[in-house]
Design a protein around this motif. Sequence first.
Motif, short mmCIF file in Angstrom:
data_model
loop_
_atom_site.label_atom_id
_atom_site.label_comp_id
_atom_site.label_asym_id
_atom_site.label_seq_id
_atom_site.Cartn_x
_atom_site.Cartn_y
_atom_site.Cartn_z
N VAL A 1 -9.57 12.92 2.39
CA VAL A 1 -8.58 12.43 3.36
C VAL A 1 -7.38 11.79 2.67
O VAL A 1 -6.22 12.13 2.96
CB VAL A 1 -9.23 11.44 4.34
N LEU A 2 -7.63 10.87 1.76
CA LEU A 2 -6.51 10.16 1.13
C LEU A 2 -5.59 11.08 0.34
O LEU A 2 -4.36 10.98 0.46
CB LEU A 2 -7.03 9.02 0.25
N PRO A 3 -6.12 12.00 -0.48
CA PRO A 3 -5.20 12.91 -1.17
C PRO A 3 -4.33 13.73 -0.21
O PRO A 3 -3.15 13.97 -0.50
CB PRO A 3 -6.13 13.81 -1.99
N SER A 4 -4.91 14.15 0.92
CA SER A 4 -4.11 14.94 1.86
C SER A 4 -3.04 14.07 2.51
O SER A 4 -1.91 14.53 2.74
CB SER A 4 -5.01 15.55 2.93
N LEU A 5 -3.36 12.80 2.79
CA LEU A 5 -2.35 11.90 3.36
C LEU A 5 -1.23 11.62 2.37
O LEU A 5 -0.05 11.58 2.73
CB LEU A 5 -3.01 10.59 3.81
N VAL A 6 -1.59 11.42 1.11
CA VAL A 6 -0.57 11.20 0.08
C VAL A 6 0.33 12.42 -0.05
O VAL A 6 1.55 12.30 -0.23
CB VAL A 6 -1.25 10.87 -1.27
N GLY A 7 -0.26 13.62 0.09
CA GLY A 7 0.53 14.83 0.01
C GLY A 7 1.57 14.94 1.11
O GLY A 7 2.63 15.53 0.92
N ILE A 8 1.27 14.32 2.27
CA ILE A 8 2.20 14.36 3.40
C ILE A 8 3.17 13.18 3.37
O ILE A 8 4.38 13.33 3.56
CB ILE A 8 1.43 14.36 4.74
N PHE A 9 2.63 11.98 3.13
CA PHE A 9 3.41 10.75 3.34
C PHE A 9 3.78 10.01 2.06
O PHE A 9 4.57 9.07 2.10
CB PHE A 9 2.63 9.78 4.24
N GLY A 10 3.19 10.38 0.93
CA GLY A 10 3.40 9.61 -0.29
C GLY A 10 2.36 8.51 -0.44
O GLY A 10 1.46 8.35 0.39
N GLN A 11 2.49 7.71 -1.48
CA GLN A 11 1.47 6.72 -1.81
C GLN A 11 1.50 5.48 -0.92
O GLN A 11 0.49 4.80 -0.80
CB GLN A 11 1.65 6.27 -3.28
N SER A 12 2.61 5.17 -0.31
CA SER A 12 2.73 3.94 0.47
C SER A 12 2.17 4.14 1.87
O SER A 12 2.91 4.37 2.84
CB SER A 12 4.19 3.49 0.53
N LEU A 13 0.86 4.05 1.97
CA LEU A 13 0.17 4.31 3.24
C LEU A 13 -0.02 3.02 4.03
O LEU A 13 -0.30 1.96 3.47
CB LEU A 13 -1.18 4.95 2.97
#
Length: 282
Positions: free
Chosen positions: A96-108
């Motif tokens: 989940v986290l790698p896919s979110l970083v791929g969309i939004f970047g590291q600042s989640l």
Amino acid sequence: MAQSAWYAVGIKEVRAVESAVLERYGQRLSDLALTSAGFRMGRFMAAEGIRDGQELAQRILAGERPVYDGLLASIFPPTTELFRDPSFWSELRDGVLPSLVGIFGQSLRVWVASFDSGEELYSLCVVLDDAGLLPFAEIYASYISEQVRYRSAQGLLPGRRYGLDCENFGRYNPQGELGRYFDDAGAQLRLKPEFLKRVQYLAQGVEFTPVPGGGVHLALCRNQLIFFNNTLGERNVGVLAEALHGGGALALGVCENLENYQNGSTFTPQNSREGIYRRLRN
């Protein structure tokens, strides 16, 4: 009064307590699942030596905040385990986290929307650290009971569950040893303060309100909907949906799903086994 007698003999008393809470504090406990809430009210009364629902209602109306806060803490039970359902946390870190970083970047921006006693939040902070994302994260943790918020903010875990916590932690397949994250605090464990620096606590009622400052990229509300009736569950799922950016992730846990709350136009399953959904883009 027997600890198990409350729901069997006291529906009118349950309603009296709900009415008192609504009048004094504006919280609509009547939207909670009656069987679970009633039983837990009874257990709280037995522990506090409160004779009946009328006495509890009167003390709430009188503004005895510790009684009200203790009641809330009893209705929403503690998480009880660090890394509960370890495979979920592994999936969060590795999928989940790698896919979110791929969309939004590291600042989640992350919202722990369940009324957690700390274990869910601590597990999240460890996972974010393992993924190298904790320094960039903005974390919101909901609370309904001030007692529970205080305990959570201290980073405390009961030492009596240390064996179970270690077992769960090992099954999560961590990047380091448990001692990297927790200090021995006598009868308890304490999450090291640096892992909570990115956390902001958010006061919530049984009816969720969005986090401040706009949308989030990940929301955790695992195994919480079982405590709500259908009306409240549908409302709170709507708040979660509105809070999430398109492409963001919602974790409901292995015990729950969205079948009763949306028609597939808002979320799509990402990992049904772990109860993880993705917010569809508008």
